[in-house]
Motif scaffolding. Structure first.
Motif, PDB file in Angstrom:
ATOM      1  N   LEU A  55       0.828  -1.205   0.000  1.00 35.28           N
ATOM      2  CA  LEU A  55       0.000   0.000   0.000  1.00 35.28           C
ATOM      3  C   LEU A  55       0.864   1.256   0.000  1.00 35.28           C
ATOM      4  O   LEU A  55       0.620   2.189  -0.775  1.00 35.28           O
ATOM      5  N   VAL A  56       1.894   1.271   0.812  1.00 39.34           N
ATOM      6  CA  VAL A  56       2.797   2.425   0.868  1.00 39.34           C
ATOM      7  C   VAL A  56       3.563   2.573  -0.438  1.00 39.34           C
ATOM      8  O   VAL A  56       3.719   3.679  -0.967  1.00 39.34           O
ATOM      9  N   ALA A  57       4.041   1.469  -0.984  1.00 38.83           N
ATOM     10  CA  ALA A  57       4.799   1.522  -2.239  1.00 38.83           C
ATOM     11  C   ALA A  57       3.932   1.993  -3.395  1.00 38.83           C
ATOM     12  O   ALA A  57       4.385   2.776  -4.244  1.00 38.83           O
ATOM     13  N   ILE A  58       2.682   1.555  -3.447  1.00 37.27           N
ATOM     14  CA  ILE A  58       1.781   2.000  -4.509  1.00 37.27           C
ATOM     15  C   ILE A  58       1.481   3.481  -4.354  1.00 37.27           C
ATOM     16  O   ILE A  58       1.429   4.219  -5.344  1.00 37.27           O
ATOM     17  N   LEU A  59       1.302   3.939  -3.124  1.00 35.88           N
ATOM     18  CA  LEU A  59       1.071   5.365  -2.885  1.00 35.88           C
ATOM     19  C   LEU A  59       2.259   6.201  -3.355  1.00 35.88           C
ATOM     20  O   LEU A  59       2.082   7.225  -4.026  1.00 35.88           O
ATOM     21  N   VAL A  60       3.467   5.751  -3.054  1.00 36.47           N
ATOM     22  CA  VAL A  60       4.668   6.461  -3.504  1.00 36.47           C
ATOM     23  C   VAL A  60       4.763   6.447  -5.030  1.00 36.47           C
ATOM     24  O   VAL A  60       5.094   7.462  -5.655  1.00 36.47           O
ATOM     25  N   ALA A  61       4.444   5.321  -5.639  1.00 37.09           N
ATOM     26  CA  ALA A  61       4.481   5.232  -7.104  1.00 37.09           C
ATOM     27  C   ALA A  61       3.456   6.165  -7.732  1.00 37.09           C
ATOM     28  O   ALA A  61       3.733   6.793  -8.762  1.00 37.09           O
ATOM     29  N   MET A  62       2.275   6.274  -7.120  1.00 37.66           N
ATOM     30  CA  MET A  62       1.251   7.185  -7.643  1.00 37.66           C
ATOM     31  C   MET A  62       1.691   8.636  -7.509  1.00 37.66           C
ATOM     32  O   MET A  62       1.416   9.455  -8.386  1.00 37.66           O
ATOM     33  N   ILE A  63       2.383   8.965  -6.427  1.00 35.41           N
ATOM     34  CA  ILE A  63       2.875  10.329  -6.252  1.00 35.41           C
ATOM     35  C   ILE A  63       3.967  10.633  -7.257  1.00 35.41           C
ATOM     36  O   ILE A  63       3.979  11.693  -7.888  1.00 35.41           O
ATOM     37  N   VAL A  64       4.883   9.689  -7.452  1.00 41.10           N
ATOM     38  CA  VAL A  64       5.999   9.907  -8.378  1.00 41.10           C
ATOM     39  C   VAL A  64       5.528   9.930  -9.828  1.00 41.10           C
ATOM     40  O   VAL A  64       5.937  10.792 -10.611  1.00 41.10           O
ATOM     41  N   CYS A  65       4.662   9.006 -10.206  1.00 39.16           N
ATOM     42  CA  CYS A  65       4.223   8.881 -11.602  1.00 39.16           C
ATOM     43  C   CYS A  65       2.884   9.558 -11.877  1.00 39.16           C
ATOM     44  O   CYS A  65       2.348   9.426 -12.980  1.00 39.16           O
ATOM     45  N   GLY A  66       2.348  10.268 -10.899  1.00 37.44           N
ATOM     46  CA  GLY A  66       1.035  10.880 -11.061  1.00 37.44           C
ATOM     47  C   GLY A  66       0.964  11.872 -12.199  1.00 37.44           C
ATOM     48  O   GLY A  66      -0.033  11.930 -12.931  1.00 37.44           O
ATOM     49  N   ASN A  67       2.017  12.665 -12.365  1.00 35.30           N
ATOM     50  CA  ASN A  67       2.037  13.647 -13.450  1.00 35.30           C
ATOM     51  C   ASN A  67       1.982  12.956 -14.814  1.00 35.30           C
ATOM     52  O   ASN A  67       1.233  13.379 -15.708  1.00 35.30           O
ATOM     53  N   PHE A  68       2.740  11.897 -14.979  1.00 35.51           N
ATOM     54  CA  PHE A  68       2.724  11.130 -16.222  1.00 35.51           C
ATOM     55  C   PHE A  68       1.345  10.536 -16.477  1.00 35.51           C
ATOM     56  O   PHE A  68       0.820  10.605 -17.592  1.00 35.51           O
ATOM     57  N   MET A  69       0.746   9.971 -15.445  1.00 33.40           N
ATOM     58  CA  MET A  69      -0.559   9.335 -15.593  1.00 33.40           C
ATOM     59  C   MET A  69      -1.634  10.358 -15.950  1.00 33.40           C
ATOM     60  O   MET A  69      -2.451  10.122 -16.848  1.00 33.40           O
ATOM     61  N   LEU A  70      -1.602  11.493 -15.273  1.00 30.41           N
ATOM     62  CA  LEU A  70      -2.592  12.531 -15.547  1.00 30.41           C
ATOM     63  C   LEU A  70      -2.413  13.102 -16.944  1.00 30.41           C
ATOM     64  O   LEU A  70      -3.398  13.344 -17.653  1.00 30.41           O
ATOM     65  N   THR A  71      -1.179  13.277 -17.374  1.00 28.72           N
ATOM     66  CA  THR A  71      -0.912  13.788 -18.720  1.00 28.72           C
ATOM     67  C   THR A  71      -1.438  12.823 -19.778  1.00 28.72           C
ATOM     68  O   THR A  71      -2.043  13.254 -20.765  1.00 28.72           O
ATOM     69  N   MET A  72      -1.210  11.530 -19.580  1.00 26.73           N
ATOM     70  CA  MET A  72      -1.709  10.542 -20.539  1.00 26.73           C
ATOM     71  C   MET A  72      -3.230  10.592 -20.648  1.00 26.73           C
ATOM     72  O   MET A  72      -3.791  10.567 -21.746  1.00 26.73           O
ATOM     73  N   LEU A  73      -3.902  10.661 -19.516  1.00 25.55           N
ATOM     74  CA  LEU A  73      -5.364  10.692 -19.528  1.00 25.55           C
ATOM     75  C   LEU A  73      -5.898  11.989 -20.127  1.00 25.55           C
ATOM     76  O   LEU A  73      -6.893  11.978 -20.856  1.00 25.55           O
ATOM     77  N   LEU A  74      -5.235  13.116 -19.840  1.00 23.07           N
ATOM     78  CA  LEU A  74      -5.679  14.393 -20.405  1.00 23.07           C
ATOM     79  C   LEU A  74      -5.488  14.437 -21.919  1.00 23.07           C
ATOM     80  O   LEU A  74      -6.348  14.956 -22.645  1.00 23.07           O
ATOM     81  N   GLU A  75      -4.369  13.884 -22.408  1.00 20.60           N
ATOM     82  CA  GLU A  75      -4.151  13.843 -23.863  1.00 20.60           C
ATOM     83  C   GLU A  75      -5.223  13.007 -24.553  1.00 20.60           C
ATOM     84  O   GLU A  75      -5.726  13.388 -25.609  1.00 20.60           O
ATOM     85  N   PHE A  76      -5.575  11.883 -23.958  1.00 16.89           N
ATOM     86  CA  PHE A  76      -6.612  11.031 -24.537  1.00 16.89           C
ATOM     87  C   PHE A  76      -7.959  11.746 -24.537  1.00 16.89           C
ATOM     88  O   PHE A  76      -8.696  11.708 -25.527  1.00 16.89           O
ATOM     89  N   THR A  77      -8.281  12.407 -23.430  1.00 15.87           N
ATOM     90  CA  THR A  77      -9.552  13.126 -23.339  1.00 15.87           C
ATOM     91  C   THR A  77      -9.614  14.259 -24.360  1.00 15.87           C
ATOM     92  O   THR A  77     -10.641  14.443 -25.027  1.00 15.87           O
ATOM     93  N   LYS A  78      -8.522  14.987 -24.506  1.00 21.48           N
ATOM     94  CA  LYS A  78      -8.487  16.064 -25.495  1.00 21.48           C
ATOM     95  C   LYS A  78      -8.653  15.526 -26.912  1.00 21.48           C
ATOM     96  O   LYS A  78      -9.355  16.127 -27.737  1.00 21.48           O
ATOM     97  N   SER A  79      -8.023  14.390 -27.205  1.00 17.53           N
ATOM     98  CA  SER A  79      -8.158  13.823 -28.553  1.00 17.53           C
ATOM     99  C   SER A  79      -9.589  13.345 -28.805  1.00 17.53           C
ATOM    100  O   SER A  79     -10.108  13.504 -29.916  1.00 17.53           O
ATOM    101  N   ILE A  80     -10.240  12.806 -27.788  1.00 21.64           N
ATOM    102  CA  ILE A  80     -11.639  12.391 -27.944  1.00 21.64           C
ATOM    103  C   ILE A  80     -12.528  13.603 -28.188  1.00 21.64           C
ATOM    104  O   ILE A  80     -13.405  13.585 -29.063  1.00 21.64           O
ATOM    105  N   PHE A  81     -12.310  14.679 -27.429  1.00 16.76           N
ATOM    106  CA  PHE A  81     -13.121  15.882 -27.632  1.00 16.76           C
ATOM    107  C   PHE A  81     -12.875  16.503 -29.010  1.00 16.76           C
ATOM    108  O   PHE A  81     -13.793  17.034 -29.626  1.00 16.76           O
ATOM    109  N   ARG A  82     -11.625  16.441 -29.488  1.00 18.16           N
ATOM    110  CA  ARG A  82     -11.343  16.940 -30.838  1.00 18.16           C
ATOM    111  C   ARG A  82     -12.079  16.112 -31.891  1.00 18.16           C
ATOM    112  O   ARG A  82     -12.598  16.655 -32.866  1.00 18.16           O
ATOM    113  N   MET A  83     -12.125  14.798 -31.687  1.00 16.48           N
ATOM    114  CA  MET A  83     -12.849  13.940 -32.637  1.00 16.48           C
ATOM    115  C   MET A  83     -14.342  14.232 -32.610  1.00 16.48           C
ATOM    116  O   MET A  83     -14.998  14.236 -33.651  1.00 16.48           O
TER     117      MET A  83
END
Length: 87
Positions: A55-83
C-alpha cells in the motif's frame, strides 16, 4: 463515424489504460515478490506484513508517476473531444 475509427479509439484507450496502470502494478509486483521472499526466508506467515508495504509503495508510485498518468489521460480526453468536435 466508421468502424475503423471506433476500433482505433478502443485500441488507443486500451494502450493508455495499460500505460497508466503499469507503474502501480509494477511496483506492487516487485514489492510483493520481495516480501514473499522475506516471508519464505524468515518463515513469518503474517498476512498484514505484505499488505501495508504494498500500500505504501503503490502510494509512492502514484505520487511519483502521477504527473505522467494525468498527462496521458488528459491527452486522450483532449483527442476524444477533438474527434467529437469534427463530427
Amino acid at each position: 463515424m466508421s468502424v475503423g475509427t471506433v476500433l482505433e479509439v478502443i485500441r488507443d484507450a486500451f494502450i493508455r489504460i495499460l500505460l497508466v496502470a503499469s507503474p502501480a502494478l509494477g511496483v506492487a509486483l516487485v514489492v510483493g515478490v520481495l516480501i514473499s521472499i522475506f516471508q519464505a526466508v524468515t518463515q513469518i506467515q503474517e498476512q498484514t506484513l505484505s499488505f501495508v508495504p504494498k500500500l505504501v509503495a503503490i502510494l509512492v508510485a502514484m505520487i511519483v508517476c502521477g504527473n505522467f498518468m494525468l498527462t496521458m489521460l488528459l491527452e486522450f480526453t483532449k483527442s476524444i473531444f477533438r474527434m467529437i468536435a469534427k463530427m
